[in-house]
Design an enzyme around this catalytic site. Structure first.
Site, PDB file in Angstrom:
ATOM      1  N   LYS A   1      42.673  37.439  44.399  1.00  0.00           N
ATOM      2  CA  LYS A   1      42.331  37.202  45.685  1.00  0.00           C
ATOM      3  C   LYS A   1      43.076  36.186  45.346  1.00  0.00           C
ATOM      4  O   LYS A   1      42.992  35.341  47.007  1.00  0.00           O
ATOM      5  CB  LYS A   1      41.473  38.161  45.697  1.00  0.00           C
ATOM      6  CG  LYS A   1      40.981  37.777  47.590  1.00  0.00           C
ATOM      7  CD  LYS A   1      39.590  38.106  47.585  1.00  0.00           C
ATOM      8  CE  LYS A   1      38.514  37.764  46.400  1.00  0.00           C
ATOM      9  NZ  LYS A   1      37.294  36.791  47.096  1.00  0.00           N
ATOM     10  N   LYS A  27      36.420  26.497  46.936  1.00  0.00           N
ATOM     11  CA  LYS A  27      35.783  27.690  45.809  1.00  0.00           C
ATOM     12  C   LYS A  27      37.081  27.566  45.680  1.00  0.00           C
ATOM     13  O   LYS A  27      37.343  28.032  44.393  1.00  0.00           O
ATOM     14  CB  LYS A  27      34.949  28.349  46.631  1.00  0.00           C
ATOM     15  CG  LYS A  27      35.289  30.163  46.018  1.00  0.00           C
ATOM     16  CD  LYS A  27      34.280  30.449  44.107  1.00  0.00           C
ATOM     17  CE  LYS A  27      34.098  31.625  44.048  1.00  0.00           C
ATOM     18  NZ  LYS A  27      33.909  30.548  42.312  1.00  0.00           N
ATOM     19  N   LEU A  71      30.313  39.930  49.444  1.00  0.00           N
ATOM     20  CA  LEU A  71      31.264  41.469  50.215  1.00  0.00           C
ATOM     21  C   LEU A  71      33.136  41.028  49.706  1.00  0.00           C
ATOM     22  O   LEU A  71      33.262  39.388  49.127  1.00  0.00           O
ATOM     23  CB  LEU A  71      30.989  41.915  51.618  1.00  0.00           C
ATOM     24  CG  LEU A  71      30.827  42.124  52.546  1.00  0.00           C
ATOM     25  CD1 LEU A  71      30.694  41.599  53.947  1.00  0.00           C
ATOM     26  CD2 LEU A  71      30.227  42.741  51.823  1.00  0.00           C
ATOM     27  N   PRO A  72      33.360  41.974  48.955  1.00  0.00           N
ATOM     28  CA  PRO A  72      34.947  41.408  48.096  1.00  0.00           C
ATOM     29  C   PRO A  72      35.681  40.396  48.647  1.00  0.00           C
ATOM     30  O   PRO A  72      35.955  39.084  48.226  1.00  0.00           O
ATOM     31  CB  PRO A  72      35.439  42.503  47.742  1.00  0.00           C
ATOM     32  CG  PRO A  72      34.124  43.873  48.078  1.00  0.00           C
ATOM     33  CD  PRO A  72      33.809  43.200  50.038  1.00  0.00           C
ATOM     34  N   THR A  95      33.883  35.366  48.904  1.00  0.00           N
ATOM     35  CA  THR A  95      34.999  34.085  48.157  1.00  0.00           C
ATOM     36  C   THR A  95      35.681  34.590  49.421  1.00  0.00           C
ATOM     37  O   THR A  95      36.494  36.214  49.669  1.00  0.00           O
ATOM     38  CB  THR A  95      35.404  34.180  47.310  1.00  0.00           C
ATOM     39  OG1 THR A  95      34.328  33.118  46.330  1.00  0.00           O
ATOM     40  CG2 THR A  95      36.496  32.985  47.028  1.00  0.00           C
TER      41      THR A  95
HETATM   42  P1  NAD Z   1      31.844  43.801  43.943  1.00  0.00           P
HETATM   43  O1  NAD Z   1      33.237  44.539  43.863  1.00  0.00           O
HETATM   44  O2  NAD Z   1      31.264  43.561  42.339  1.00  0.00           O
HETATM   45  O3  NAD Z   1      30.843  43.595  44.997  1.00  0.00           O
HETATM   46  C1  NAD Z   1      31.475  44.188  46.263  1.00  0.00           C
HETATM   47  C2  NAD Z   1      30.437  45.178  46.867  1.00  0.00           C
HETATM   48  O4  NAD Z   1      30.506  44.773  47.970  1.00  0.00           O
HETATM   49  C3  NAD Z   1      30.919  46.403  46.449  1.00  0.00           C
HETATM   50  O5  NAD Z   1      29.354  46.753  45.961  1.00  0.00           O
HETATM   51  C4  NAD Z   1      31.092  46.999  47.869  1.00  0.00           C
HETATM   52  O6  NAD Z   1      30.576  48.845  47.438  1.00  0.00           O
HETATM   53  C5  NAD Z   1      30.248  46.136  48.733  1.00  0.00           C
HETATM   54  N1  NAD Z   1      31.213  45.861  49.671  1.00  0.00           N
HETATM   55  C6  NAD Z   1      32.197  46.205  50.371  1.00  0.00           C
HETATM   56  N2  NAD Z   1      32.199  46.112  51.978  1.00  0.00           N
HETATM   57  C7  NAD Z   1      31.096  46.249  52.501  1.00  0.00           C
HETATM   58  C8  NAD Z   1      30.423  46.534  53.570  1.00  0.00           C
HETATM   59  N3  NAD Z   1      30.903  46.793  54.502  1.00  0.00           N
HETATM   60  N4  NAD Z   1      29.277  46.696  53.695  1.00  0.00           N
HETATM   61  C9  NAD Z   1      28.414  46.824  52.522  1.00  0.00           C
HETATM   62  N5  NAD Z   1      28.918  46.464  51.438  1.00  0.00           N
HETATM   63  C10 NAD Z   1      30.386  46.269  51.551  1.00  0.00           C
HETATM   64  O7  NAD Z   1      32.143  42.136  44.011  1.00  0.00           O
HETATM   65  P2  NAD Z   1      31.447  40.641  43.220  1.00  0.00           P
HETATM   66  O8  NAD Z   1      31.849  40.497  42.017  1.00  0.00           O
HETATM   67  O9  NAD Z   1      29.929  41.434  43.701  1.00  0.00           O
HETATM   68  O10 NAD Z   1      32.545  39.567  44.255  1.00  0.00           O
HETATM   69  C11 NAD Z   1      31.600  39.772  45.691  1.00  0.00           C
HETATM   70  C12 NAD Z   1      32.111  38.203  46.493  1.00  0.00           C
HETATM   71  O11 NAD Z   1      31.481  36.944  45.336  1.00  0.00           O
HETATM   72  C13 NAD Z   1      34.204  38.260  46.066  1.00  0.00           C
HETATM   73  O12 NAD Z   1      34.157  37.744  47.115  1.00  0.00           O
HETATM   74  C14 NAD Z   1      34.181  37.554  44.819  1.00  0.00           C
HETATM   75  O13 NAD Z   1      35.371  37.163  44.743  1.00  0.00           O
HETATM   76  C15 NAD Z   1      32.894  36.416  44.966  1.00  0.00           C
HETATM   77  N6  NAD Z   1      32.528  35.994  43.774  1.00  0.00           N
HETATM   78  C16 NAD Z   1      32.638  36.850  42.654  1.00  0.00           C
HETATM   79  C17 NAD Z   1      32.081  36.413  41.455  1.00  0.00           C
HETATM   80  C18 NAD Z   1      32.100  37.322  39.886  1.00  0.00           C
HETATM   81  O14 NAD Z   1      31.822  36.691  38.752  1.00  0.00           O
HETATM   82  N7  NAD Z   1      31.941  38.418  40.119  1.00  0.00           N
HETATM   83  C19 NAD Z   1      31.834  34.987  40.568  1.00  0.00           C
HETATM   84  C20 NAD Z   1      31.862  34.323  42.138  1.00  0.00           C
HETATM   85  C21 NAD Z   1      32.231  35.019  43.578  1.00  0.00           C
END
Ligand code: NAD
Length: 306
Positions: free
Chosen positions: A257, A182, A76-77, A107
């Protein structure tokens, strides 16, 4: 032989995967492709549709997704989403029988990981924080780096699943330690992406070809992950978000964030992080300018001419 049996056993495991965004989507798909029984859920209909189109069974809500699941993975975000899913409105923890394994790959603040872990422990549920690095490319290829906080025995329980999504698995320490590792990494990433952008923009302002300059720096002492895999200048790297209008990838607001988490943490332990603080402010200004949803490499727009 023992190892073979263990692997076989986990292959038949039922996994609930919550959060199917840029990272969670391909991670869930890799578990499905590896033969696991995945039940996936995201609040967003397009995210659910994408997984369903890839053949992954999608549940109607989070509670339905965890029915019969031995392992729950969340991606999740931010902190508030994880807190709300497991402890708040979602109350998912209350649905899980003792012995369930929860792997949170989001994260988030280490304090939130510890709060969820405490509540899980009270129910006899195992918990690890397992944030990742490697970007969407790493999530798709199954080559992520996992930074794990929690008990060694719990990590070992999770390992066969983590290995289906990642290539490097590190035990950072107790619950929350994965998150601390992280944010140290992402503070550095935020700084080096901003610095790489500045250097490329300077060269281009002097008439250099960004491809030639990027290759020179990649092979020189300025070489780094952005130049290797994630060049911020459109057209230099076909596969990078920069060449796709900064769509997908790692959102500016997610980087903001993480840089905020790093600054909160630095304040708590009285650490000096001047470049991390500057980077947080740069990404905040970039977000305020309307670029929060673009990939974080779009920070180059702040320093580009024209
Ligand atoms: P994203 O915004 O693409 O995806 C997050 C998803 O979570 C969304 O589809 C949203 O609808 C869903 N969501 C939110 N609340 C929810 C709930 N209560 N129930 C079900 N679904 C829910 O984000 P992302 O890029 O996939 O990143 C996710 C996490 O990983 C974050 O913490 C980010 O910091 C971390 N991260 C991202 C990357 C990257 O390159 N994108 C790399 C490493 C870590």
């Amino acid at each position: 032989m023992q190892h073979h049996n263990d692997t076989k056993e986990i292959d038949t495991m039922k996994i609930a995967f919550i959060g199917l965004g840029n990272m969670g989507g391909p991670m869930a798909l890799n578990l499905h492709k590896a033969g696991h029984t995945v039940s996936a859920f995201d609040l967003s209909q397009p995210a659910r549709d994408k997984l369903a189109a890839d053949g992954v069974p999608v549940a109607a809500d989070a509670k339905a997704a965890v029915q019969g699941a031995e392992v729950v993975i969340s991606m999740l975000p931010a902190s508030q989403h994880v807190d709300s899913l497991f402890l708040g409105q979602g109350e998912l923890l209350a649905q899980l029988p003792a012995g369930t394994l929860v792997i949170d790959c989001s994260t988030i603040a280490a304090a939130t990981s510890r709060k969820v872990a405490e509540a899980a422990k009270a129910r006899g549920v195992d918990f690890i924080d397992a944030p990742v690095s490697g970007g969407t490319g790493g999530a798709i290829a199954g080559t992520l780096t996992f930074m794990v906080g929690g008990e060694v025995a719990t990590l070992e329980r999770a390992r066969p699943l983590l290995e289906k999504m990642g290539a490097n698995i590190f035990h950072a320490g107790a619950v929350g330690a994965g998150q601390t590792a992280k944010i140290c990494n992402n503070m550095l990433l935020g700084i080096l992406m901003a610095g790489t952008s500045e250097a490329i923009a300077l060269g281009v302002a002097n008439g250099l070809d960004p491809k030639v300059l990027s290759e020179i720096m990649r092979r020189s002492s300025g070489g780094n992950w952005a130049l290797e895999k994630y060049n911020p200048m459109p057209g230099v790297m076909e596969t990078a978000p920069a060449s796709k209008g900064y769509a997908g990838g790692f959102g500016t607001d997610l980087m903001l964030k993480d840089l905020g988490l790093a600054q909160e943490n630095a304040a708590a332990v009285k650490a000096s992080t001047p470049l991390g603080g500057l980077a947080r402010n740069l990404y905040a200004a970039h977000s305020i300018a309307g670029h929060g949803a673009l990939d974080f490499s779009s920070i180059i727009k702040m320093v580009q001419k024209g």
